[in-house]
Design a protein around this motif. Structure first.
Motif, mmCIF file in Angstrom:
data_model
loop_
_atom_site.group_PDB
_atom_site.id
_atom_site.type_symbol
_atom_site.label_atom_id
_atom_site.label_comp_id
_atom_site.label_asym_id
_atom_site.label_seq_id
_atom_site.Cartn_x
_atom_site.Cartn_y
_atom_site.Cartn_z
ATOM 1 N N GLY A 130 34.260 40.513 44.253
ATOM 2 C CA GLY A 130 33.787 39.126 44.301
ATOM 3 C C GLY A 130 34.860 38.158 43.827
ATOM 4 O O GLY A 130 35.925 38.538 43.335
ATOM 5 N N ASP A 131 34.576 36.873 43.976
ATOM 6 C CA ASP A 131 35.522 35.837 43.543
ATOM 7 C C ASP A 131 35.329 35.540 42.078
ATOM 8 O O ASP A 131 34.221 35.638 41.570
ATOM 9 N N PRO A 132 36.311 35.180 41.378
ATOM 10 C CA PRO A 132 37.735 35.058 41.673
ATOM 11 C C PRO A 132 38.503 36.373 41.442
ATOM 12 O O PRO A 132 39.701 36.425 41.654
ATOM 13 N N ASP A 133 37.793 37.457 41.025
ATOM 14 C CA ASP A 133 38.481 38.711 40.702
ATOM 15 C C ASP A 133 39.265 39.277 41.897
ATOM 16 O O ASP A 133 40.403 39.726 41.758
ATOM 17 N N ALA A 135 40.497 37.642 44.413
ATOM 18 C CA ALA A 135 41.648 36.767 44.649
ATOM 19 C C ALA A 135 42.756 37.045 43.639
ATOM 20 O O ALA A 135 43.940 37.074 43.986
ATOM 21 N N ILE A 136 42.382 37.260 42.380
ATOM 22 C CA ILE A 136 43.368 37.540 41.328
ATOM 23 C C ILE A 136 44.099 38.855 41.643
ATOM 24 O O ILE A 136 45.336 38.925 41.558
ATOM 25 N N ILE A 137 43.380 39.893 42.011
ATOM 26 C CA ILE A 137 43.993 41.190 42.328
ATOM 27 C C ILE A 137 44.934 41.056 43.527
ATOM 28 O O ILE A 137 46.059 41.547 43.507
ATOM 29 N N ALA A 159 45.593 32.687 30.363
ATOM 30 C CA ALA A 159 44.974 33.738 29.550
ATOM 31 C C ALA A 159 43.697 34.248 30.222
ATOM 32 O O ALA A 159 43.406 35.456 30.208
ATOM 33 N N ALA A 160 42.953 33.353 30.846
ATOM 34 C CA ALA A 160 41.714 33.742 31.539
ATOM 35 C C ALA A 160 42.042 34.631 32.743
ATOM 36 O O ALA A 160 41.335 35.613 33.014
ATOM 37 N N VAL A 161 43.121 34.301 33.438
ATOM 38 C CA VAL A 161 43.537 35.106 34.591
ATOM 39 C C VAL A 161 43.908 36.511 34.133
ATOM 40 O O VAL A 161 43.500 37.507 34.748
ATOM 41 N N ARG A 162 44.675 36.610 33.040
ATOM 42 C CA ARG A 162 45.078 37.932 32.532
ATOM 43 C C ARG A 162 43.862 38.764 32.163
ATOM 44 O O ARG A 162 43.781 39.951 32.464
ATOM 45 N N ARG A 167 39.864 43.161 33.480
ATOM 46 C CA ARG A 167 38.497 43.606 33.755
ATOM 47 C C ARG A 167 38.313 44.014 35.220
ATOM 48 O O ARG A 167 37.623 44.988 35.519
ATOM 49 N N ALA A 168 38.945 43.274 36.136
ATOM 50 C CA ALA A 168 38.826 43.566 37.570
ATOM 51 C C ALA A 168 39.460 44.917 37.887
ATOM 52 O O ALA A 168 38.907 45.691 38.693
#
Length: 184
Positions: A130-133, A135-137, A159-162, A167-168
């Motif tokens: 799902g989003d945004p995980d 997209a981040i990967i 920091a939130a992205v890291r 977690r993703a």
């Protein structure tokens, strides 16, 4: 039948003359063509070349009958057609042999198929995040962007992205367990 008699027959009665000419010279033409194409051409290639020789002569009967020695002209035409066919056949055979070698050396069909299947499964599981995980990967591993660049694109803090990436990845590992991907 002599060459001059054959010329007269061809000029007076083209159909009879061509039939007689073919019967007189088919072995001669076939021998010339076989000597040039015997090692690189199939039987069909040889027969096609022989047919081309007679077609050339029959389509230009007036020109060749008035030129002189019919047997000599026939031999020259047969030799030239056979040489052209030889070059065409050897060039295409070389290209296909080279292509076969290069493809077989560099391309393993079963390995490529397996790789595509794993990619399809992997992208399906990433999509399940799902989003945004997801997209981040994708941005991190497939586009090589760092946390700061991803944060700018997704309007998030670095920091939130890291943390989301961490977690993703953990969730992705659990989704991939049992699929055969990542277990090696």
């Amino acid at each position: 039948m002599t060459g001059s008699e054959l010329k007269e027959l061809i000029l007076s009665s083209p159909q009879k003359g061509q039939r007689r000419f073919y019967n007189e010279y088919k072995n001669y033409v076939y021998t010339i063509v076989c000597s040039k194409l015997g090692k690189c051409g199939a039987r069909e290639d040889i027969e096609e070349c022989v047919s081309d020789v007679f077609a050339e002569i029959f389509m230009n009967t007036d020109k060749y009958c008035s030129a002189g020695d019919l047997k000599g002209i026939t031999g020259i035409i047969a030799k030239r057609k056979a040489i052209r066919a030889y070059h065409r056949l050897s060039r295409s055979r070389f290209l296909f042999d080279e292509l076969d070698d290069s493809v077989s050396d560099r391309y393993d069909i079963s390995a490529e198929s397996e790789k595509k299947e794993k990619s399809r499964i992997l992208f399906g599981k990433i999509k399940e995040l799902g989003d945004p995980d997801s997209a981040i990967i994708l941005m991190s591993f497939f586009y090589g962007l760092d946390s700061g660049q991803i944060a700018l694109r997704l309007s998030m803090k670095s920091a939130a992205v890291r943390k989301r990436k961490q977690r993703a990845l953990k969730k992705l590992r659990s989704l991939l367990s049992g699929t055969g991907i990542g277990e090696e």
